[in-house]
Design a protein around this motif. Structure first.
Motif, PDB file in Angstrom:
ATOM      1  N   ALA A   1       0.859  -1.197   0.136  1.00 25.48           N
ATOM      2  CA  ALA A   1      -0.110  -0.011   0.038  1.00 25.48           C
ATOM      3  C   ALA A   1       0.904   1.125   0.148  1.00 25.48           C
ATOM      4  O   ALA A   1       2.156   1.343   0.298  1.00 25.48           O
ATOM      5  N   ALA A   2       0.476   2.264  -0.501  1.00 23.59           N
ATOM      6  CA  ALA A   2       0.998   3.736  -0.669  1.00 23.59           C
ATOM      7  C   ALA A   2       1.100   4.136   1.086  1.00 23.59           C
ATOM      8  O   ALA A   2       0.204   3.967   1.744  1.00 23.59           O
ATOM      9  N   VAL A   3       2.143   4.754   1.152  1.00 25.34           N
ATOM     10  CA  VAL A   3       2.586   5.453   2.597  1.00 25.34           C
ATOM     11  C   VAL A   3       2.750   6.723   2.381  1.00 25.34           C
ATOM     12  O   VAL A   3       3.462   7.446   1.613  1.00 25.34           O
ATOM     13  N   ALA A   4       1.674   7.722   3.048  1.00 29.13           N
ATOM     14  CA  ALA A   4       1.808   9.029   2.982  1.00 29.13           C
ATOM     15  C   ALA A   4       2.346   9.547   4.376  1.00 29.13           C
ATOM     16  O   ALA A   4       1.701   9.670   5.257  1.00 29.13           O
TER      17      ALA A   4
ATOM     18  N   GLU B   1       5.067   4.442  -2.704  1.00 27.44           N
ATOM     19  CA  GLU B   1       4.426   3.393  -2.889  1.00 27.44           C
ATOM     20  C   GLU B   1       5.461   2.291  -3.539  1.00 27.44           C
ATOM     21  O   GLU B   1       6.120   2.525  -4.616  1.00 27.44           O
ATOM     22  N   VAL B   2       5.996   1.085  -2.827  1.00 28.65           N
ATOM     23  CA  VAL B   2       6.828   0.319  -3.200  1.00 28.65           C
ATOM     24  C   VAL B   2       6.321  -0.464  -4.232  1.00 28.65           C
ATOM     25  O   VAL B   2       4.997  -0.919  -3.829  1.00 28.65           O
TER      26      VAL B   2
ATOM     27  N   ASP C   1      -1.488   5.227 -11.105  1.00 25.11           N
ATOM     28  CA  ASP C   1      -2.314   4.754 -10.211  1.00 25.11           C
ATOM     29  C   ASP C   1      -1.978   3.709  -9.060  1.00 25.11           C
ATOM     30  O   ASP C   1      -1.747   2.823  -9.427  1.00 25.11           O
ATOM     31  N   ALA C   2      -2.147   4.017  -7.717  1.00 26.18           N
ATOM     32  CA  ALA C   2      -1.761   2.997  -6.892  1.00 26.18           C
ATOM     33  C   ALA C   2      -2.599   1.833  -6.702  1.00 26.18           C
ATOM     34  O   ALA C   2      -2.106   0.779  -6.080  1.00 26.18           O
TER      35      ALA C   2
END
Length: 202
Positions: free
Chosen positions: A47-50, A57-58, A199-200
C-alpha cells in the motif's frame, strides 16, 4: 510547637516526595536525539505510505549479485556486488514543495542500516520530486548477503545531510528469505508517471 524529631521527619518525607516527583517527571522528558529524529510514517509494500511531505508506494523489490547500469557514451555496464544488490522500485509523489534530496536507507531486522550511495546516475536517489508529479524508479543498495534480513525501506525528506524532523516513510518490504538472482538487475532512468500509470491500484 512540634518537636525537633517531628520536624526532622517531615523534612525527610518532603525530600522523599521531591525525589519521587523528579524521577516521575524525567519519564516525560523526551531525549534530545528523539526531538530531532525524522518523523516516521510506517507502512508495508502492499500500500502507498503518505507522509506530510510525500507519498511513497513500493512497486517491486529485487535481489541480485549483479546490476546492469548506464555506462559511458550511452553504453551499459554490469557491476558485480560485494554481497548483493537490493533494488526497490518506488513511486514517489511530493505533496507541497519540491523535494531535491530524498535520503534512502535500508534497515535490517537487527537495526543495521545501509544507505543508498547515489553511485548510479539512474538511481531514484538522484531525482528531484515536484509537487503532484509521480516519479517512478529504483533505489539501489549494496548489502552483505548474510545480513539481508527482513529489510525495511526508509525514505526521508532531507535538506542536504540535514534530516532533523524530516518526514519519513518506513516501509516493510516483506522480504523474509530473499535468494539473490544470477540475472543482473536492469537499472533504468526514473520516469514521470501520469494518470493511470501512477494509479496506486495497479
Amino acid at each position: 510547637m512540634s518537636s525537633p524529631a517531628v520536624r526532622r521527619l517531615w523534612t525527610i518525607l518532603a525530600s522523599v516526595v521531591l525525589v519521587v516527583v523528579i524521577v516521575a517527571l524525567q519519564r516525560f522528558v523526551v531525549p534530545e536525539q528523539d526531538q530531532l529524529d525524522p518523523i516516521p510514517t510506517s507502512g508495508t509494500a502492499d500500500a502507498a505510505v503518505a507522509t506530510d511531505d510525500f507519498t511513497a508506494e513500493v512497486v517491486e523489490s529485487g535481489v541480485s549479485t549483479a546490476l546492469e547500469a548506464a555506462g559511458t557514451e550511452g553504453t551499459t555496464e554490469q557491476v558485480e556486488a560485494n554481497g548483493v544488490w537490493v533494488a526497490v522500485w518506488v513511486r514517489v509523489t511530493a505533496e507541497h514543495t519540491t523535494i531535491d534530496a530524498m535520503h534512502a536507507e535500508l534497515r535490517m531486522d537487527d537495526g543495521t542500516i545501509y544507505s543508498e550511495r547515489g553511485w548510479f546516475t539512474d538511481s531514484l536517489a538522484r531525482a528531484d520530486f515536484s509537487p503532484g508529479i509521480t516519479v517512478y524508479g529504483a533505489f539501489v543498495f549494496e548489502v552483505p548477503q548474510d545480513r539481508l534480513d527482513r529489510p525495511a525501506l526508509l525514505l526521508t525528506n532531507a535538506t542536504g545531510l540535514d534530516r532533523r524532523l524530516g518526514a519519513q516513510a518506513d516501509i516493510d518490504l516483506a522480504l523474509t528469505d530473499p535468494a539473490p538472482s544470477d540475472e543482473p538487475i536492469a537499472l533504468l532512468p526514473p520516469e514521470v508517471q501520469m494518470g493511470d500509470s501512477a494509479d496506486a491500484s495497479e
